[in-house]
Motif scaffolding. Sequence first.
Motif, PDB file in Angstrom:
ATOM      1  N   MET A   1       0.697  -1.190   0.016  1.00 26.55           N
ATOM      2  CA  MET A   1       0.039   0.004   0.062  1.00 26.55           C
ATOM      3  C   MET A   1       0.918   1.045   0.123  1.00 26.55           C
ATOM      4  SD  MET A   1      -2.738   0.986   2.642  1.00 26.55           S
ATOM      5  CE  MET A   1      -4.034   0.375   1.472  1.00 26.55           C
ATOM      6  N   GLU A   3       1.834   5.161   0.566  1.00 22.13           N
ATOM      7  CA  GLU A   3       1.694   6.167   1.924  1.00 22.13           C
ATOM      8  C   GLU A   3       0.429   6.991   1.584  1.00 22.13           C
ATOM      9  OE1 GLU A   3       2.093   7.107   5.585  1.00 22.13           O
ATOM     10  OE2 GLU A   3       3.177   5.457   4.563  1.00 22.13           O
ATOM     11  N   GLU A   5      -2.276   6.293  -0.023  1.00 23.37           N
ATOM     12  CA  GLU A   5      -3.466   5.441   0.209  1.00 23.37           C
ATOM     13  C   GLU A   5      -3.690   5.346   1.571  1.00 23.37           C
ATOM     14  OE1 GLU A   5      -4.304   2.497  -3.301  1.00 23.37           O
ATOM     15  OE2 GLU A   5      -2.351   1.866  -2.030  1.00 23.37           O
ATOM     16  N   LYS A   6      -2.445   5.190   2.441  1.00 21.68           N
ATOM     17  CA  LYS A   6      -2.577   4.961   3.974  1.00 21.68           C
ATOM     18  C   LYS A   6      -3.244   6.160   4.607  1.00 21.68           C
ATOM     19  CE  LYS A   6      -0.327   2.437   7.663  1.00 21.68           C
ATOM     20  NZ  LYS A   6       0.795   1.658   8.213  1.00 21.68           N
ATOM     21  N   ASP A   7      -2.531   7.415   3.989  1.00 27.21           N
ATOM     22  CA  ASP A   7      -3.160   8.686   4.414  1.00 27.21           C
ATOM     23  C   ASP A   7      -4.730   8.680   4.155  1.00 27.21           C
ATOM     24  OD1 ASP A   7      -0.370   9.485   5.210  1.00 27.21           O
ATOM     25  OD2 ASP A   7      -0.318  10.514   3.618  1.00 27.21           O
ATOM     26  N   ILE A   9      -6.827   6.411   4.328  1.00 22.15           N
ATOM     27  CA  ILE A   9      -7.442   5.567   5.309  1.00 22.15           C
ATOM     28  C   ILE A   9      -7.539   6.465   6.593  1.00 22.15           C
ATOM     29  CG2 ILE A   9      -7.423   3.635   6.896  1.00 22.15           C
ATOM     30  CD1 ILE A   9      -5.943   2.167   4.512  1.00 22.15           C
ATOM     31  N   ARG A  10      -6.473   6.942   7.148  1.00 26.31           N
ATOM     32  CA  ARG A  10      -6.258   8.064   8.312  1.00 26.31           C
ATOM     33  C   ARG A  10      -7.327   9.241   8.117  1.00 26.31           C
ATOM     34  NH1 ARG A  10      -0.427   7.739   6.986  1.00 26.31           N
ATOM     35  NH2 ARG A  10       0.393   6.060   8.255  1.00 26.31           N
ATOM     36  N   ASP A  24      -1.526   4.257  14.011  1.00 27.07           N
ATOM     37  CA  ASP A  24      -1.923   3.515  13.166  1.00 27.07           C
ATOM     38  C   ASP A  24      -1.990   2.111  13.806  1.00 27.07           C
ATOM     39  OD1 ASP A  24      -1.617   5.100  11.142  1.00 27.07           O
ATOM     40  OD2 ASP A  24       0.456   4.413  10.439  1.00 27.07           O
ATOM     41  N   ILE A  67      -5.516   0.969  11.903  1.00 28.94           N
ATOM     42  CA  ILE A  67      -5.088   1.232  10.486  1.00 28.94           C
ATOM     43  C   ILE A  67      -4.138   0.285   9.945  1.00 28.94           C
ATOM     44  CG2 ILE A  67      -3.993   2.953   9.439  1.00 28.94           C
ATOM     45  CD1 ILE A  67      -5.400   5.193  11.601  1.00 28.94           C
ATOM     46  N   ASP A  68      -3.171  -0.154  10.603  1.00 29.25           N
ATOM     47  CA  ASP A  68      -2.398  -1.114  10.036  1.00 29.25           C
ATOM     48  C   ASP A  68      -2.982  -2.290   9.534  1.00 29.25           C
ATOM     49  OD1 ASP A  68       0.062   0.565  10.496  1.00 29.25           O
ATOM     50  OD2 ASP A  68       0.344  -0.214  12.294  1.00 29.25           O
ATOM     51  N   ALA A  71      -4.931  -1.512   6.183  1.00 27.93           N
ATOM     52  CA  ALA A  71      -3.812  -1.563   5.195  1.00 27.93           C
ATOM     53  C   ALA A  71      -3.255  -2.896   4.773  1.00 27.93           C
ATOM     54  CB  ALA A  71      -2.503  -0.679   5.806  1.00 27.93           C
ATOM     55  N   ASP A  75      -3.926  -4.729   1.193  1.00 21.05           N
ATOM     56  CA  ASP A  75      -2.660  -5.388   0.359  1.00 21.05           C
ATOM     57  C   ASP A  75      -3.067  -6.761  -0.066  1.00 21.05           C
ATOM     58  OD1 ASP A  75      -1.106  -2.934   0.426  1.00 21.05           O
ATOM     59  OD2 ASP A  75       0.113  -3.718   1.961  1.00 21.05           O
TER      60      ASP A  75
END
Length: 85
Positions: A1, A3, A5-7, A9-10, A24, A67-68, A71, A75
């Motif tokens: 994933m 960063e 995309e992780k942002d 989610i956050r 996370d 969040i982890d 992600a 993935d």
Amino acid sequence: MTEPEKDQIREFIAEQTGGIEIDDDEDLFDGGHVNSLFAVQLVMWIERALDVPVDRGDLDVDNFRTIDDIASFVDRKREPAWTSD
């Protein structure tokens, strides 16, 4: 994933929790930040925003606890299916 995309989610989680900053690895459910309605919204958002199908068998709270975890779930869903020839 990625960063960014992780942002995403956050940001989504922050919007749904009134802007609370969540680590996370913080448990969203045990921390009292979200409820079952949020879980449904999260699944729908993952399908729409990240273009990842969520099947009935995927509906395990451990896929969405942090969040982890979210992600990692995304993935795994994006990994090509292994086939034997």
